[in-house]
Design a protein around this motif. Structure first.
Motif, PDB file in Angstrom:
ATOM      1  N   MET A  19       0.814  -1.212   0.000  1.00  0.00           N
ATOM      2  CA  MET A  19       0.000   0.000   0.000  1.00  0.00           C
ATOM      3  C   MET A  19       0.850   1.265   0.000  1.00  0.00           C
ATOM      4  SD  MET A  19      -3.298  -1.094   2.305  1.00  0.00           S
ATOM      5  CE  MET A  19      -2.418  -2.095   3.502  1.00  0.00           C
ATOM      6  N   ALA A  20       1.984   1.226   0.692  1.00  0.00           N
ATOM      7  CA  ALA A  20       2.845   2.414   0.734  1.00  0.00           C
ATOM      8  C   ALA A  20       3.420   2.706  -0.653  1.00  0.00           C
ATOM      9  CB  ALA A  20       3.957   2.219   1.751  1.00  0.00           C
ATOM     10  N   SER A  21       3.923   1.660  -1.327  1.00  0.00           N
ATOM     11  CA  SER A  21       4.504   1.865  -2.660  1.00  0.00           C
ATOM     12  C   SER A  21       3.430   2.246  -3.677  1.00  0.00           C
ATOM     13  CB  SER A  21       5.251   0.608  -3.113  1.00  0.00           C
ATOM     14  OG  SER A  21       4.420  -0.531  -3.023  1.00  0.00           O
ATOM     15  N   ALA A  22       2.231   1.674  -3.535  1.00  0.00           N
ATOM     16  CA  ALA A  22       1.123   2.066  -4.417  1.00  0.00           C
ATOM     17  C   ALA A  22       0.765   3.528  -4.184  1.00  0.00           C
ATOM     18  CB  ALA A  22      -0.090   1.181  -4.170  1.00  0.00           C
ATOM     19  N   GLY A  23       0.752   3.941  -2.917  1.00  0.00           N
ATOM     20  CA  GLY A  23       0.467   5.338  -2.601  1.00  0.00           C
ATOM     21  C   GLY A  23       1.477   6.285  -3.216  1.00  0.00           C
ATOM     22  N   ARG A  24       2.747   5.911  -3.158  1.00  0.00           N
ATOM     23  CA  ARG A  24       3.778   6.772  -3.770  1.00  0.00           C
ATOM     24  C   ARG A  24       3.562   6.891  -5.273  1.00  0.00           C
ATOM     25  NH1 ARG A  24       7.068   4.106   0.085  1.00  0.00           N
ATOM     26  NH2 ARG A  24       7.670   2.503  -1.421  1.00  0.00           N
ATOM     27  N   LEU A  26       0.764   6.723  -6.837  1.00  0.00           N
ATOM     28  CA  LEU A  26      -0.469   7.458  -7.115  1.00  0.00           C
ATOM     29  C   LEU A  26      -0.490   8.848  -6.481  1.00  0.00           C
ATOM     30  CD1 LEU A  26      -3.019   4.539  -6.538  1.00  0.00           C
ATOM     31  CD2 LEU A  26      -2.263   5.466  -8.747  1.00  0.00           C
ATOM     32  N   GLY A  27       0.547   9.168  -5.704  1.00  0.00           N
ATOM     33  CA  GLY A  27       0.564  10.466  -5.025  1.00  0.00           C
ATOM     34  C   GLY A  27      -0.383  10.516  -3.837  1.00  0.00           C
ATOM     35  N   LEU A  28      -0.573   9.380  -3.171  1.00  0.00           N
ATOM     36  CA  LEU A  28      -1.451   9.298  -2.010  1.00  0.00           C
ATOM     37  C   LEU A  28      -0.656   8.863  -0.793  1.00  0.00           C
ATOM     38  CD1 LEU A  28      -4.417   7.312  -3.652  1.00  0.00           C
ATOM     39  CD2 LEU A  28      -4.295   9.796  -3.281  1.00  0.00           C
ATOM     40  N   SER A  29      -1.104   9.286   0.376  1.00  0.00           N
ATOM     41  CA  SER A  29      -0.442   8.873   1.612  1.00  0.00           C
ATOM     42  C   SER A  29      -0.814   7.428   1.932  1.00  0.00           C
ATOM     43  CB  SER A  29      -0.865   9.776   2.770  1.00  0.00           C
ATOM     44  OG  SER A  29      -2.228   9.548   3.108  1.00  0.00           O
ATOM     45  N   PRO A  30       0.044   6.708   2.654  1.00  0.00           N
ATOM     46  CA  PRO A  30      -0.303   5.339   3.065  1.00  0.00           C
ATOM     47  C   PRO A  30      -1.615   5.281   3.844  1.00  0.00           C
ATOM     48  CG  PRO A  30       2.026   5.742   3.435  1.00  0.00           C
ATOM     49  CD  PRO A  30       1.420   7.065   3.056  1.00  0.00           C
ATOM     50  N   ALA A  31      -1.858   6.289   4.684  1.00  0.00           N
ATOM     51  CA  ALA A  31      -3.096   6.294   5.468  1.00  0.00           C
ATOM     52  C   ALA A  31      -4.321   6.405   4.564  1.00  0.00           C
ATOM     53  CB  ALA A  31      -3.070   7.452   6.473  1.00  0.00           C
ATOM     54  N   THR A  32      -4.208   7.212   3.508  1.00  0.00           N
ATOM     55  CA  THR A  32      -5.325   7.363   2.573  1.00  0.00           C
ATOM     56  C   THR A  32      -5.590   6.063   1.829  1.00  0.00           C
ATOM     57  OG1 THR A  32      -4.878   9.723   2.276  1.00  0.00           O
ATOM     58  CG2 THR A  32      -6.151   8.624   0.548  1.00  0.00           C
ATOM     59  N   VAL A  33      -4.533   5.402   1.375  1.00  0.00           N
ATOM     60  CA  VAL A  33      -4.690   4.131   0.663  1.00  0.00           C
ATOM     61  C   VAL A  33      -5.321   3.085   1.572  1.00  0.00           C
ATOM     62  CG1 VAL A  33      -3.473   2.232  -0.484  1.00  0.00           C
ATOM     63  CG2 VAL A  33      -2.775   4.598  -0.915  1.00  0.00           C
ATOM     64  N   THR A  34      -4.841   3.012   2.810  1.00  0.00           N
ATOM     65  CA  THR A  34      -5.385   2.044   3.768  1.00  0.00           C
ATOM     66  C   THR A  34      -6.862   2.293   4.021  1.00  0.00           C
ATOM     67  OG1 THR A  34      -3.228   1.810   4.846  1.00  0.00           O
ATOM     68  CG2 THR A  34      -5.162   1.105   6.093  1.00  0.00           C
ATOM     69  N   ALA A  35      -7.211   3.574   4.239  1.00  0.00           N
ATOM     70  CA  ALA A  35      -8.610   3.921   4.522  1.00  0.00           C
ATOM     71  C   ALA A  35      -9.504   3.607   3.323  1.00  0.00           C
ATOM     72  CB  ALA A  35      -8.713   5.392   4.901  1.00  0.00           C
ATOM     73  N   ARG A  36      -9.036   3.907   2.116  1.00  0.00           N
ATOM     74  CA  ARG A  36      -9.857   3.652   0.932  1.00  0.00           C
ATOM     75  C   ARG A  36     -10.017   2.151   0.680  1.00  0.00           C
ATOM     76  NH1 ARG A  36      -7.952   7.474  -3.931  1.00  0.00           N
ATOM     77  NH2 ARG A  36      -9.101   5.845  -5.045  1.00  0.00           N
ATOM     78  N   LEU A  37      -8.976   1.378   0.964  1.00  0.00           N
ATOM     79  CA  LEU A  37      -9.088  -0.065   0.823  1.00  0.00           C
ATOM     80  C   LEU A  37     -10.093  -0.634   1.826  1.00  0.00           C
ATOM     81  CD1 LEU A  37      -8.208  -2.742  -0.432  1.00  0.00           C
ATOM     82  CD2 LEU A  37      -6.325  -2.801   1.226  1.00  0.00           C
ATOM     83  N   GLN A  38     -10.033  -0.142   3.048  1.00  0.00           N
ATOM     84  CA  GLN A  38     -10.995  -0.602   4.056  1.00  0.00           C
ATOM     85  C   GLN A  38     -12.423  -0.246   3.652  1.00  0.00           C
ATOM     86  OE1 GLN A  38      -9.452   1.307   7.564  1.00  0.00           O
ATOM     87  NE2 GLN A  38      -8.031  -0.373   8.037  1.00  0.00           N
ATOM     88  N   ASN A  39     -12.613   0.956   3.128  1.00  0.00           N
ATOM     89  CA  ASN A  39     -13.944   1.367   2.658  1.00  0.00           C
ATOM     90  C   ASN A  39     -14.418   0.488   1.508  1.00  0.00           C
ATOM     91  OD1 ASN A  39     -14.101   3.440   4.539  1.00  0.00           O
ATOM     92  ND2 ASN A  39     -13.259   4.982   3.135  1.00  0.00           N
ATOM     93  N   LEU A  40     -13.471   0.127   0.635  1.00  0.00           N
ATOM     94  CA  LEU A  40     -13.799  -0.727  -0.515  1.00  0.00           C
ATOM     95  C   LEU A  40     -14.283  -2.094  -0.035  1.00  0.00           C
ATOM     96  CD1 LEU A  40     -13.683  -0.731  -3.647  1.00  0.00           C
ATOM     97  CD2 LEU A  40     -11.346  -1.610  -3.455  1.00  0.00           C
ATOM     98  N   GLU A  41     -13.568  -2.665   0.933  1.00  0.00           N
ATOM     99  CA  GLU A  41     -13.960  -3.973   1.460  1.00  0.00           C
ATOM    100  C   GLU A  41     -15.297  -3.897   2.202  1.00  0.00           C
ATOM    101  OE1 GLU A  41      -9.738  -6.293   2.109  1.00  0.00           O
ATOM    102  OE2 GLU A  41     -10.336  -4.836   3.634  1.00  0.00           O
ATOM    103  N   GLN A  42     -15.511  -2.798   2.920  1.00  0.00           N
ATOM    104  CA  GLN A  42     -16.789  -2.622   3.631  1.00  0.00           C
ATOM    105  C   GLN A  42     -17.940  -2.455   2.641  1.00  0.00           C
ATOM    106  OE1 GLN A  42     -16.167   0.689   6.262  1.00  0.00           O
ATOM    107  NE2 GLN A  42     -14.735  -0.440   7.589  1.00  0.00           N
ATOM    108  N   ARG A  43     -17.690  -1.762   1.542  1.00  0.00           N
ATOM    109  CA  ARG A  43     -18.733  -1.530   0.544  1.00  0.00           C
ATOM    110  C   ARG A  43     -19.243  -2.851  -0.024  1.00  0.00           C
ATOM    111  NH1 ARG A  43     -16.459   1.220  -4.508  1.00  0.00           N
ATOM    112  NH2 ARG A  43     -15.859   2.765  -2.946  1.00  0.00           N
ATOM    113  N   TYR A  44     -18.300  -3.769  -0.328  1.00  0.00           N
ATOM    114  CA  TYR A  44     -18.700  -5.025  -0.951  1.00  0.00           C
ATOM    115  C   TYR A  44     -18.901  -6.152   0.059  1.00  0.00           C
ATOM    116  CZ  TYR A  44     -17.493  -2.641  -5.266  1.00  0.00           C
ATOM    117  OH  TYR A  44     -17.440  -1.746  -6.301  1.00  0.00           O
ATOM    118  N   GLY A  45     -18.510  -5.905   1.301  1.00  0.00           N
ATOM    119  CA  GLY A  45     -18.716  -6.912   2.339  1.00  0.00           C
ATOM    120  C   GLY A  45     -17.843  -8.135   2.199  1.00  0.00           C
TER     121      GLY A  45
END
Length: 308
Positions: A19-24, A26-45
């Motif tokens: 997630m950290a390397s993906a964030g770099r 995409l220009g996103l912070s690791p915290a943002t990537v982590t939060a968006r991934l968690q939201n993605l998993e919650q969205r689809y259950g």
């Protein structure tokens, strides 16, 4: 909620294996990537990634979502290109894995001829004998010998093949030709290393009976081309696919041995096909560069089969 952005982020996480390397990228912070991934998993259950401090791997749901993301994003880009330019361009990366011998003798020249026709395609050719997780590796096509174990992948035969034992005339002038598999234990054998395992148990089948031989290798290598060259140089007996050595046999550099036996590196596969296949993930949607290269590949192997 931008589903396309989430898809691009998820593909980047898998591609960069973190997630950290993906964030770099995409220009996103690791915290943002982590939060968006968690939201993605919650969205689809569902859980999409197995996560630890050192490793990420796709769950079954994650592998399905990852493949769908790739197909959808490719389709969107292709559509945007048609709208903007009025043409369907053939461009982008083409990532292929192949065994070293077949990769150098056949696939590399085919990629060269294909890219001369489509210069905006960027080929990546990985030469190895292992079949990695296609979803996590980001590979488009895998060229491999043998039957397909994963029913979720698409496989098409490129050429008929079989395992053969072979040695050079020079070697056979110094050592008496073996007449049975058990006699191989007294010979200088050359062993392939696959992963961290030396394939020094050779399996034979004839007349409905199977036997295994534990060879005592003289040399080891994880490079099939090195083993082939050692055999040509008279250093010992090697087990190879016939496609790898058919030119050497035709030109007298190698001679086949124990032709009355079916041979393989696995007891499970000794009686099965050792044909050459191309493997990919889905036939529902393929980027144009992949479809065209598959056609190029099939045409070349069909011509070879017909002696053209």
């Amino acid at each position: 909620m931008d589903k396309f952005a989430d898809m691009e982020m998820f593909v980047a996480i898998v591609h960069h294996r973190g997630m950290a390397s993906a964030g770099r990228a995409l220009g996103l912070s690791p915290a943002t990537v982590t939060a968006r991934l968690q939201n993605l998993e919650q969205r689809y259950g569902v859980k999409l990634l197995n996560r630890s401090t050192r490793h990420l791997s796709l769950t079954d749901a994650g592998a399905l979502y990852h493949q769908s993301c790739i197909e959808i994003l490719e389709s969107v880009r292709a559509t945007e290109n048609v709208l903007q330019t009025g043409t369907t361009e053939v461009k982008g990366p083409l990532k292929i894995s192949a065994p070293k011998d077949i990769g150098k003798q056949y696939i590399a020249p085919l990629l060269s001829s294909f890219c001369r026709k489509y210069p905006d395609v960027i080929p990546f050719l990985y030469l190895n004998d292992g079949l990695s997780n296609m979803a996590e590796s980001g590979l488009d096509l895998v060229i491999r010998y043998g039957e397909l174990a994963d029913s979720q992948l698409i496989s098409r035969k490129l050429a008929t093949s079989q395992r053969v034992l072979c040695a050079s005339p020079q070697y056979l002038a110094d050592y008496e030709e073996p007449e049975s598999p058990t006699e191989l234990m007294a010979h200088q054998c050359l062993a392939l290393i696959r992963g961290n395992e030396a394939l020094q148990h050779w399996y034979f089948a004839a007349n409905g009976e199977q036997q295994s031989i534990s060879i005592m290798p003289k040399r080891y290598s994880d490079d099939g081309e090195v083993l082939r060259q050692w055999a040509i140089d008279g250093e010992g007996i090697v087990m190879k696919s016939i496609l790898d050595v058919q030119q050497d046999i035709a030109q007298g550099r190698l001679v086949t041995l124990l032709d009355g036996y079916t041979k393989n590196f696995s007891q499970v596969s000794v009686g099965q096909s050792a044909d050459l296949h191309v493997i990919y993930q889905s036939r529902d949607y393929l980027p144009k560069r992949m479809r065209l290269f598959l056609d190029h590949l099939y045409t070349a192997f069909d011509a070879k089969k017909n002696g053209l």
